[in-house]
Design an enzyme around this catalytic site. Sequence first.
Site, mmCIF file in Angstrom:
data_model
loop_
_atom_site.group_PDB
_atom_site.id
_atom_site.type_symbol
_atom_site.label_atom_id
_atom_site.label_comp_id
_atom_site.label_asym_id
_atom_site.label_seq_id
_atom_site.Cartn_x
_atom_site.Cartn_y
_atom_site.Cartn_z
ATOM 1 N N LYS A 93 0.736 -1.207 -0.030
ATOM 2 C CA LYS A 93 -0.009 0.055 0.037
ATOM 3 C C LYS A 93 0.914 1.126 -0.203
ATOM 4 O O LYS A 93 0.647 2.189 -0.739
ATOM 5 C CB LYS A 93 -0.991 0.075 1.208
ATOM 6 C CG LYS A 93 -1.779 -1.309 1.475
ATOM 7 C CD LYS A 93 -2.711 -0.906 2.612
ATOM 8 C CE LYS A 93 -1.901 -1.348 4.075
ATOM 9 N NZ LYS A 93 -1.582 -2.303 4.150
ATOM 10 N N ARG A 138 -9.283 0.709 9.029
ATOM 11 C CA ARG A 138 -8.948 -0.927 9.519
ATOM 12 C C ARG A 138 -9.972 -1.476 10.100
ATOM 13 O O ARG A 138 -9.899 -2.512 10.672
ATOM 14 C CB ARG A 138 -7.622 -0.551 10.204
ATOM 15 C CG ARG A 138 -6.255 -1.049 9.569
ATOM 16 C CD ARG A 138 -5.253 -0.891 10.458
ATOM 17 N NE ARG A 138 -4.143 -1.583 9.981
ATOM 18 C CZ ARG A 138 -3.187 -0.739 9.461
ATOM 19 N NH1 ARG A 138 -3.063 0.427 9.227
ATOM 20 N NH2 ARG A 138 -1.985 -1.574 9.155
ATOM 21 N N ARG A 167 11.411 -0.114 11.618
ATOM 22 C CA ARG A 167 10.089 -0.263 12.109
ATOM 23 C C ARG A 167 9.988 -1.434 13.206
ATOM 24 O O ARG A 167 10.407 -2.750 12.717
ATOM 25 C CB ARG A 167 8.981 -0.635 11.098
ATOM 26 C CG ARG A 167 8.614 0.456 10.599
ATOM 27 C CD ARG A 167 7.515 0.217 9.241
ATOM 28 N NE ARG A 167 6.126 -0.368 9.892
ATOM 29 C CZ ARG A 167 5.000 -0.557 9.317
ATOM 30 N NH1 ARG A 167 4.846 0.104 8.276
ATOM 31 N NH2 ARG A 167 4.004 -1.282 9.947
ATOM 32 N N ARG A 221 11.979 -5.727 3.973
ATOM 33 C CA ARG A 221 11.664 -4.376 4.563
ATOM 34 C C ARG A 221 12.511 -4.125 5.705
ATOM 35 O O ARG A 221 13.307 -3.287 5.786
ATOM 36 C CB ARG A 221 10.228 -4.131 4.486
ATOM 37 C CG ARG A 221 10.063 -2.568 5.042
ATOM 38 C CD ARG A 221 8.474 -2.238 4.697
ATOM 39 N NE ARG A 221 7.789 -2.662 5.977
ATOM 40 C CZ ARG A 221 6.396 -2.351 5.943
ATOM 41 N NH1 ARG A 221 5.716 -1.869 5.044
ATOM 42 N NH2 ARG A 221 5.611 -2.820 6.967
ATOM 43 N N ARG A 254 -0.277 -9.347 13.553
ATOM 44 C CA ARG A 254 -1.137 -8.279 12.836
ATOM 45 C C ARG A 254 -1.745 -8.832 11.592
ATOM 46 O O ARG A 254 -2.916 -8.303 11.228
ATOM 47 C CB ARG A 254 0.088 -7.387 11.902
ATOM 48 C CG ARG A 254 0.866 -6.298 12.792
ATOM 49 C CD ARG A 254 2.170 -5.984 12.392
ATOM 50 N NE ARG A 254 2.097 -4.918 11.298
ATOM 51 C CZ ARG A 254 2.986 -4.754 10.576
ATOM 52 N NH1 ARG A 254 4.315 -5.382 10.609
ATOM 53 N NH2 ARG A 254 3.055 -3.954 9.718
#
Length: 189
Positions: A13, A88, A135, A127, A146
């Site tokens: 996203k 969300r 993060r 990532r 998650r």
Amino acid sequence: MNIILFGPPGAGKGTQAAKLVEERGMVQLSTGDMLRAAISAGTELGLKAKEIIDRGDLVSDDIMVGMINDRMSQDDCKAGVILDGFPRTVAQAEALDAMFAEKNITLAHVIEIKVDENALFARIENRASETGGERSDDNADVLAKRLKVYHENTAPVLPYYEAKGHLKTVDGMKSIDDVSHEIAQILTS
Ligand code: AMP
């Protein structure tokens, strides 16, 4: 034009939103980025949010709706926004509908970036190494949480928008450029 980019963590996203900002000058509203900015600034909200984010849970609907409402009231959002990471929950989607109705603006598309979830663990690991572990929620344990939260709380937002005729789906397993091409086709449709 106001659009929502939708998908599980690691779907792409943020990557696609950044391309739309660069190529079309659209404004990206990433609730995750806003929360991380609050954490970096050391605000009271940031302190609360950090704990929640680090365990892979969701920040409360009230806080998130208030944050988007404030941001949407700023002048740069008038020409349209890309919502990345919001809504969300179905409650957030309902609040967004009310907010849009009040501001007299419309939602053009909800674009679901569909991915094979087994690939997400590798993507998040990637990532984490690319960003030097910036993060704290980019690790396998928190990602599993998650994803669970995504299925329980966030995936029900899809039928909500499908029923309203807003939902479009792109294949998020394609290359970044191919996904962005599919999104461009939706935006010009
Ligand atoms: P993201 O950068 O979109 O992956 O978001 C990182 C984390 O921020 C999420 O795992 C949640 O803890 C929190 N978060 C971001 N957006 C929302 C939202 N709309 N509602 C609740 N929590 C959110």
